[in-house]
Design an enzyme around this catalytic site. Sequence first.
Site, PDB file in Angstrom:
ATOM      1  N   ARG A   7      29.767  35.214  29.151  1.00 36.96           N
ATOM      2  CA  ARG A   7      31.064  34.900  29.752  1.00 36.96           C
ATOM      3  C   ARG A   7      31.245  33.405  29.967  1.00 36.96           C
ATOM      4  O   ARG A   7      32.287  32.982  30.461  1.00 36.96           O
ATOM      5  CB  ARG A   7      31.147  35.590  31.107  1.00 36.96           C
ATOM      6  CG  ARG A   7      32.120  36.784  31.151  1.00 36.96           C
ATOM      7  CD  ARG A   7      32.041  37.341  32.557  1.00 36.96           C
ATOM      8  NE  ARG A   7      33.116  38.215  32.923  1.00 36.96           N
ATOM      9  CZ  ARG A   7      33.050  39.549  32.874  1.00 36.96           C
ATOM     10  NH1 ARG A   7      32.001  40.150  32.384  1.00 36.96           N
ATOM     11  NH2 ARG A   7      34.062  40.266  33.340  1.00 36.96           N
ATOM     12  N   ARG A  16      37.337  50.842  41.345  1.00 29.66           N
ATOM     13  CA  ARG A  16      36.513  49.636  41.449  1.00 29.66           C
ATOM     14  C   ARG A  16      37.110  48.673  42.466  1.00 29.66           C
ATOM     15  O   ARG A  16      38.301  48.349  42.395  1.00 29.66           O
ATOM     16  CB  ARG A  16      36.475  48.930  40.084  1.00 29.66           C
ATOM     17  CG  ARG A  16      35.268  49.267  39.275  1.00 29.66           C
ATOM     18  CD  ARG A  16      35.334  48.668  37.897  1.00 29.66           C
ATOM     19  NE  ARG A  16      35.375  47.217  37.899  1.00 29.66           N
ATOM     20  CZ  ARG A  16      35.281  46.485  36.801  1.00 29.66           C
ATOM     21  NH1 ARG A  16      35.147  47.068  35.632  1.00 29.66           N
ATOM     22  NH2 ARG A  16      35.332  45.173  36.865  1.00 29.66           N
ATOM     23  N   ARG A  25      43.466  51.161  35.894  1.00 27.80           N
ATOM     24  CA  ARG A  25      42.052  51.520  36.018  1.00 27.80           C
ATOM     25  C   ARG A  25      41.673  51.728  37.491  1.00 27.80           C
ATOM     26  O   ARG A  25      40.898  52.625  37.818  1.00 27.80           O
ATOM     27  CB  ARG A  25      41.183  50.419  35.387  1.00 27.80           C
ATOM     28  CG  ARG A  25      39.694  50.742  35.411  1.00 27.80           C
ATOM     29  CD  ARG A  25      38.902  49.774  34.568  1.00 27.80           C
ATOM     30  NE  ARG A  25      38.960  48.409  35.083  1.00 27.80           N
ATOM     31  CZ  ARG A  25      38.502  47.339  34.440  1.00 27.80           C
ATOM     32  NH1 ARG A  25      37.990  47.463  33.242  1.00 27.80           N
ATOM     33  NH2 ARG A  25      38.575  46.139  34.975  1.00 27.80           N
ATOM     34  N   LYS A  41      37.295  47.139  26.904  1.00 22.65           N
ATOM     35  CA  LYS A  41      35.955  46.959  26.333  1.00 22.65           C
ATOM     36  C   LYS A  41      35.051  48.160  26.654  1.00 22.65           C
ATOM     37  O   LYS A  41      34.387  48.686  25.767  1.00 22.65           O
ATOM     38  CB  LYS A  41      35.298  45.670  26.867  1.00 22.65           C
ATOM     39  CG  LYS A  41      36.051  44.403  26.476  1.00 22.65           C
ATOM     40  CD  LYS A  41      35.261  43.144  26.813  1.00 22.65           C
ATOM     41  CE  LYS A  41      35.118  42.862  28.300  1.00 22.65           C
ATOM     42  NZ  LYS A  41      36.383  42.544  28.987  1.00 22.65           N
ATOM     43  N   ARG A  78      40.270  36.561  38.595  1.00 19.15           N
ATOM     44  CA  ARG A  78      39.539  36.989  37.388  1.00 19.15           C
ATOM     45  C   ARG A  78      40.246  36.501  36.130  1.00 19.15           C
ATOM     46  O   ARG A  78      39.593  36.098  35.159  1.00 19.15           O
ATOM     47  CB  ARG A  78      39.384  38.511  37.364  1.00 19.15           C
ATOM     48  CG  ARG A  78      38.254  38.963  38.302  1.00 19.15           C
ATOM     49  CD  ARG A  78      38.358  40.416  38.649  1.00 19.15           C
ATOM     50  NE  ARG A  78      38.062  41.296  37.532  1.00 19.15           N
ATOM     51  CZ  ARG A  78      38.389  42.586  37.519  1.00 19.15           C
ATOM     52  NH1 ARG A  78      39.022  43.122  38.547  1.00 19.15           N
ATOM     53  NH2 ARG A  78      38.073  43.325  36.496  1.00 19.15           N
TER      54      ARG A  78
HETATM   55  P1  AMP Z   1      33.125  43.508  34.282  1.00 17.97           P
HETATM   56  O1  AMP Z   1      32.726  44.895  34.623  1.00 17.97           O
HETATM   57  O2  AMP Z   1      32.571  43.022  32.961  1.00 17.97           O
HETATM   58  O3  AMP Z   1      34.617  43.290  34.393  1.00 17.97           O
HETATM   59  O4  AMP Z   1      32.452  42.563  35.385  1.00 17.97           O
HETATM   60  C1  AMP Z   1      32.795  42.664  36.762  1.00 17.97           C
HETATM   61  C2  AMP Z   1      32.390  41.387  37.482  1.00 17.97           C
HETATM   62  O5  AMP Z   1      30.964  41.215  37.396  1.00 17.97           O
HETATM   63  C3  AMP Z   1      32.966  40.108  36.912  1.00 17.97           C
HETATM   64  O6  AMP Z   1      34.282  39.840  37.396  1.00 17.97           O
HETATM   65  C4  AMP Z   1      31.953  39.074  37.388  1.00 17.97           C
HETATM   66  O7  AMP Z   1      32.120  38.778  38.773  1.00 17.97           O
HETATM   67  C5  AMP Z   1      30.632  39.831  37.253  1.00 17.97           C
HETATM   68  N1  AMP Z   1      30.045  39.634  35.905  1.00 17.97           N
HETATM   69  C6  AMP Z   1      29.924  40.565  34.913  1.00 17.97           C
HETATM   70  N2  AMP Z   1      29.373  40.031  33.807  1.00 17.97           N
HETATM   71  C7  AMP Z   1      29.141  38.730  34.099  1.00 17.97           C
HETATM   72  C8  AMP Z   1      28.615  37.630  33.361  1.00 17.97           C
HETATM   73  N3  AMP Z   1      28.225  37.769  32.088  1.00 17.97           N
HETATM   74  N4  AMP Z   1      28.529  36.428  33.985  1.00 17.97           N
HETATM   75  C9  AMP Z   1      28.909  36.269  35.264  1.00 17.97           C
HETATM   76  N5  AMP Z   1      29.445  37.249  36.013  1.00 17.97           N
HETATM   77  C10 AMP Z   1      29.563  38.468  35.440  1.00 17.97           C
END
Ligand code: AMP
Length: 190
Positions: A89, A134, A128, A14, A146
């Site tokens: 989400r 990360r 990644r 994404k 996750r």
């Molecule tokens: P991402 O970079 O989108 O993979 O997000 C990394 C982490 O941030 C996720 O595994 C969640 O713990 C948190 N996170 C990101 N976006 C959301 C969301 N919309 N709702 C809840 N937690 C989020």
Amino acid sequence: MKYFILFGPPGAGKGTQAAAMVEKYNLRHISTGALLREEIAKGSELGLKAKALIDDGQLVPDEVVEGMIENTFKTTKGVSGFLLDGFPRTIAQAEALDKMLSQNSEEVTSVVSIMIPDEMIRERIKHRASIEGRADDASDETITNRIATYHAKTEPLVGYYRQQGKYREIDGTGSIEEVRAGIFSLMESL
Ligand code: AMP
């Protein structure tokens, strides 16, 4: 204004695809994950609370990310629309977004979903981790959580947006260029 949602499991690509989309269509990219990582880097109170959940592969509370989204909508000028990456989400977040937009007589334009099978999620995240470093990409247990969180809480959004006729799916298993070409041709049709 256009409101696109970039959807898909962790590791689907994404973030990579978002960069090309925002440039071509003059969109503001909003990644809630990136915003949360900024808070962690700043050492803010919100960041400290979020870090424990993120490192465990859990979601942060809906209100936290909803506030971030609303704030960014309000403060962004001069774009043709928004590309939401990693938000919503949960069904509750999707409902909150619908409510936020309808207050301004706006609505979600379309959901562009990049799909990859579960086996590939782990492979992509590991790759990644070696590039971006990360913390939540590094541990097997976090990745397992996750993936489970995605299936339990996020995947139901497919039905939510399908029902509204807004869901479009792209095969995310090809190369970055192939997936990008698929997304661009879909965007042209919207
Ligand atoms: P991402 O970079 O989108 O993979 O997000 C990394 C982490 O941030 C996720 O595994 C969640 O713990 C948190 N996170 C990101 N976006 C959301 C969301 N919309 N709702 C809840 N937690 C989020």
